[in-house]
Design a protein around this motif. Structure first.
Motif, mmCIF file in Angstrom:
data_model
loop_
_atom_site.group_PDB
_atom_site.id
_atom_site.type_symbol
_atom_site.label_atom_id
_atom_site.label_comp_id
_atom_site.label_asym_id
_atom_site.label_seq_id
_atom_site.Cartn_x
_atom_site.Cartn_y
_atom_site.Cartn_z
ATOM 1 N N PRO A 1 0.812 -1.219 0.000
ATOM 2 C CA PRO A 1 0.000 0.000 0.000
ATOM 3 C C PRO A 1 0.849 1.274 0.000
ATOM 4 O O PRO A 1 0.356 2.326 -0.389
ATOM 5 N N CYS A 2 2.130 1.167 0.369
ATOM 6 C CA CYS A 2 3.002 2.353 0.327
ATOM 7 C C CYS A 2 3.262 2.807 -1.108
ATOM 8 O O CYS A 2 3.708 3.928 -1.336
ATOM 9 N N ALA A 3 2.960 1.961 -2.091
ATOM 10 C CA ALA A 3 3.130 2.316 -3.503
ATOM 11 C C ALA A 3 1.792 2.588 -4.188
ATOM 12 O O ALA A 3 1.738 2.780 -5.391
ATOM 13 N N ASN A 4 0.720 2.600 -3.407
ATOM 14 C CA ASN A 4 -0.614 2.830 -3.964
ATOM 15 C C ASN A 4 -0.877 4.334 -4.026
ATOM 16 O O ASN A 4 -1.619 4.895 -3.221
ATOM 17 N N ASN A 5 -0.244 4.986 -4.997
ATOM 18 C CA ASN A 5 -0.327 6.435 -5.132
ATOM 19 C C ASN A 5 -0.160 6.830 -6.596
ATOM 20 O O ASN A 5 0.053 5.976 -7.445
ATOM 21 N N ARG A 6 -0.245 8.125 -6.865
ATOM 22 C CA ARG A 6 -0.119 8.597 -8.260
ATOM 23 C C ARG A 6 1.291 8.434 -8.804
ATOM 24 O O ARG A 6 1.492 8.329 -9.999
ATOM 25 N N MET A 7 2.266 8.423 -7.926
ATOM 26 C CA MET A 7 3.660 8.306 -8.349
ATOM 27 C C MET A 7 3.989 6.907 -8.858
ATOM 28 O O MET A 7 4.877 6.735 -9.684
ATOM 29 N N VAL A 8 3.254 5.900 -8.379
ATOM 30 C CA VAL A 8 3.554 4.516 -8.752
ATOM 31 C C VAL A 8 2.317 3.813 -9.313
ATOM 32 O O VAL A 8 2.204 3.602 -10.516
ATOM 33 N N ALA A 9 1.397 3.407 -8.473
ATOM 34 C CA ALA A 9 0.270 2.560 -8.888
ATOM 35 C C ALA A 9 -0.561 3.160 -10.014
ATOM 36 O O ALA A 9 -0.954 2.453 -10.943
ATOM 37 N N ALA A 10 -0.826 4.439 -9.963
ATOM 38 C CA ALA A 10 -1.675 5.068 -10.977
ATOM 39 C C ALA A 10 -1.072 4.988 -12.371
ATOM 40 O O ALA A 10 -1.797 4.974 -13.366
ATOM 41 N N LYS A 11 0.238 4.869 -12.460
ATOM 42 C CA LYS A 11 0.902 4.800 -13.764
ATOM 43 C C LYS A 11 0.590 3.504 -14.506
ATOM 44 O O LYS A 11 0.703 3.433 -15.724
ATOM 45 N N TYR A 12 0.186 2.473 -13.780
ATOM 46 C CA TYR A 12 -0.137 1.195 -14.420
ATOM 47 C C TYR A 12 -1.435 1.255 -15.219
ATOM 48 O O TYR A 12 -1.777 0.311 -15.913
ATOM 49 N N ALA A 13 -2.147 2.357 -15.150
ATOM 50 C CA ALA A 13 -3.335 2.531 -15.990
ATOM 51 C C ALA A 13 -2.946 2.765 -17.452
ATOM 52 O O ALA A 13 -3.760 2.557 -18.350
ATOM 53 N N LEU A 14 -1.710 3.155 -17.688
ATOM 54 C CA LEU A 14 -1.223 3.357 -19.056
ATOM 55 C C LEU A 14 -1.075 2.014 -19.767
ATOM 56 O O LEU A 14 -0.723 1.019 -19.134
ATOM 57 N N PRO A 15 -1.312 1.945 -21.078
ATOM 58 C CA PRO A 15 -1.161 0.675 -21.795
ATOM 59 C C PRO A 15 0.299 0.226 -21.882
ATOM 60 O O PRO A 15 0.590 -0.966 -21.898
ATOM 61 N N ASP A 16 1.214 1.198 -21.931
ATOM 62 C CA ASP A 16 2.646 0.907 -21.980
ATOM 63 C C ASP A 16 3.330 1.761 -20.928
ATOM 64 O O ASP A 16 3.019 2.952 -20.781
ATOM 65 N N LEU A 17 4.264 1.146 -20.209
ATOM 66 C CA LEU A 17 4.929 1.840 -19.119
ATOM 67 C C LEU A 17 6.338 1.284 -18.967
ATOM 68 O O LEU A 17 6.531 0.068 -18.892
ATOM 69 N N ASP A 18 7.323 2.157 -18.961
ATOM 70 C CA ASP A 18 8.700 1.787 -18.654
ATOM 71 C C ASP A 18 9.331 3.009 -18.018
ATOM 72 O O ASP A 18 9.775 3.922 -18.698
ATOM 73 N N GLU A 19 9.315 3.028 -16.708
ATOM 74 C CA GLU A 19 9.807 4.188 -15.972
ATOM 75 C C GLU A 19 10.623 3.735 -14.778
ATOM 76 O O GLU A 19 10.261 2.793 -14.087
ATOM 77 N N GLU A 20 11.719 4.441 -14.532
ATOM 78 C CA GLU A 20 12.536 4.200 -13.342
ATOM 79 C C GLU A 20 12.445 5.420 -12.435
ATOM 80 O O GLU A 20 12.397 6.553 -12.918
ATOM 81 N N LEU A 21 12.430 5.166 -11.131
ATOM 82 C CA LEU A 21 12.407 6.260 -10.180
ATOM 83 C C LEU A 21 12.972 5.820 -8.849
ATOM 84 O O LEU A 21 12.900 4.646 -8.491
ATOM 85 N N ASP A 22 13.563 6.767 -8.139
ATOM 86 C CA ASP A 22 14.028 6.516 -6.775
ATOM 87 C C ASP A 22 12.814 6.554 -5.863
ATOM 88 O O ASP A 22 11.904 7.361 -6.051
ATOM 89 N N TYR A 23 12.820 5.671 -4.858
ATOM 90 C CA TYR A 23 11.647 5.541 -4.003
ATOM 91 C C TYR A 23 12.088 5.043 -2.632
ATOM 92 O O TYR A 23 13.191 4.482 -2.488
ATOM 93 N N ILE A 24 11.248 5.201 -1.650
ATOM 94 C CA ILE A 24 11.507 4.643 -0.323
ATOM 95 C C ILE A 24 10.345 3.735 0.032
ATOM 96 O O ILE A 24 9.207 4.188 0.166
ATOM 97 N N LEU A 25 10.639 2.436 0.136
ATOM 98 C CA LEU A 25 9.621 1.466 0.554
ATOM 99 C C LEU A 25 9.435 1.592 2.053
ATOM 100 O O LEU A 25 10.406 1.660 2.806
ATOM 101 N N THR A 26 8.179 1.610 2.497
ATOM 102 C CA THR A 26 7.924 1.827 3.925
ATOM 103 C C THR A 26 6.939 0.844 4.543
ATOM 104 O O THR A 26 6.685 0.908 5.732
ATOM 105 N N TYR A 27 6.360 -0.037 3.758
ATOM 106 C CA TYR A 27 5.347 -0.930 4.302
ATOM 107 C C TYR A 27 5.969 -2.237 4.756
ATOM 108 O O TYR A 27 6.702 -2.867 4.013
ATOM 109 N N VAL A 28 5.719 -2.654 5.939
ATOM 110 C CA VAL A 28 6.202 -3.865 6.591
ATOM 111 C C VAL A 28 7.694 -3.769 6.915
ATOM 112 O O VAL A 28 8.092 -3.966 8.046
ATOM 113 N N CYS A 29 8.523 -3.428 5.943
ATOM 114 C CA CYS A 29 9.962 -3.356 6.157
ATOM 115 C C CYS A 29 10.346 -1.983 6.725
ATOM 116 O O CYS A 29 9.569 -1.047 6.721
ATOM 117 N N GLU A 30 11.571 -1.903 7.209
ATOM 118 C CA GLU A 30 12.124 -0.608 7.599
ATOM 119 C C GLU A 30 12.164 0.269 6.354
ATOM 120 O O GLU A 30 12.317 -0.240 5.250
#
Length: 126
Positions: free
Chosen positions: A70-99
């Protein structure tokens, strides 16, 4: 057995990923989540499990952005999967369950592929 594993940023990585079994995906040196086009986890590789602490068996069959990351369920990540084609890299901080963990994400999807991918590389964070 896998042929050579493409690098995280390789433009041909999607084609390689689509040809691998879930067990073969475990050989990659970066985290791989293979999802259905609807976002249901079909493969959750060992590298991803090790990074997040989420067991592979637990992740399979769950909706990725609400039940696993759920930490990636936002416009910066999850919303981009609505596109038919996607190839994007980005720096991110995972925060759910893990440190909180700095990672490089690659969001990967193509209209010709039956899958979409969420890739995580801990080493490439800039």
């Amino acid at each position: 057995m896998n042929q050579s594993i493409p690098a995280f940023s390789d433009p041909l990585l999607l084609d390689w990923l689509d040809q691998q079994t879930p067990n073969q995906l475990n050989e990659a040196p970066f985290g791989i989540v293979r999802m259905s086009r609807e976002g249901v986890v079909l493969a959750y590789c060992k590298s991803e499990s090790h990074l997040t602490g989420i067991d592979t068996d637990y992740a399979i069959g769950k909706y990725y952005f609400t039940e696993i990351a759920p930490c990636a369920n936002n416009r910066m990540v999850a919303a981009k999967y609505a596109l038919p084609d996607l190839d994007e890299e980005l720096d991110y901080i995972l925060t759910y369950v893990c440190e909180p963990t700095k990672v490089r994400l690659r969001l990967l999807k193509a209209s010709h592929s039956p899958y979409q991918y969420f890739l995580v590389d801990r080493k490439s964070y800039s």
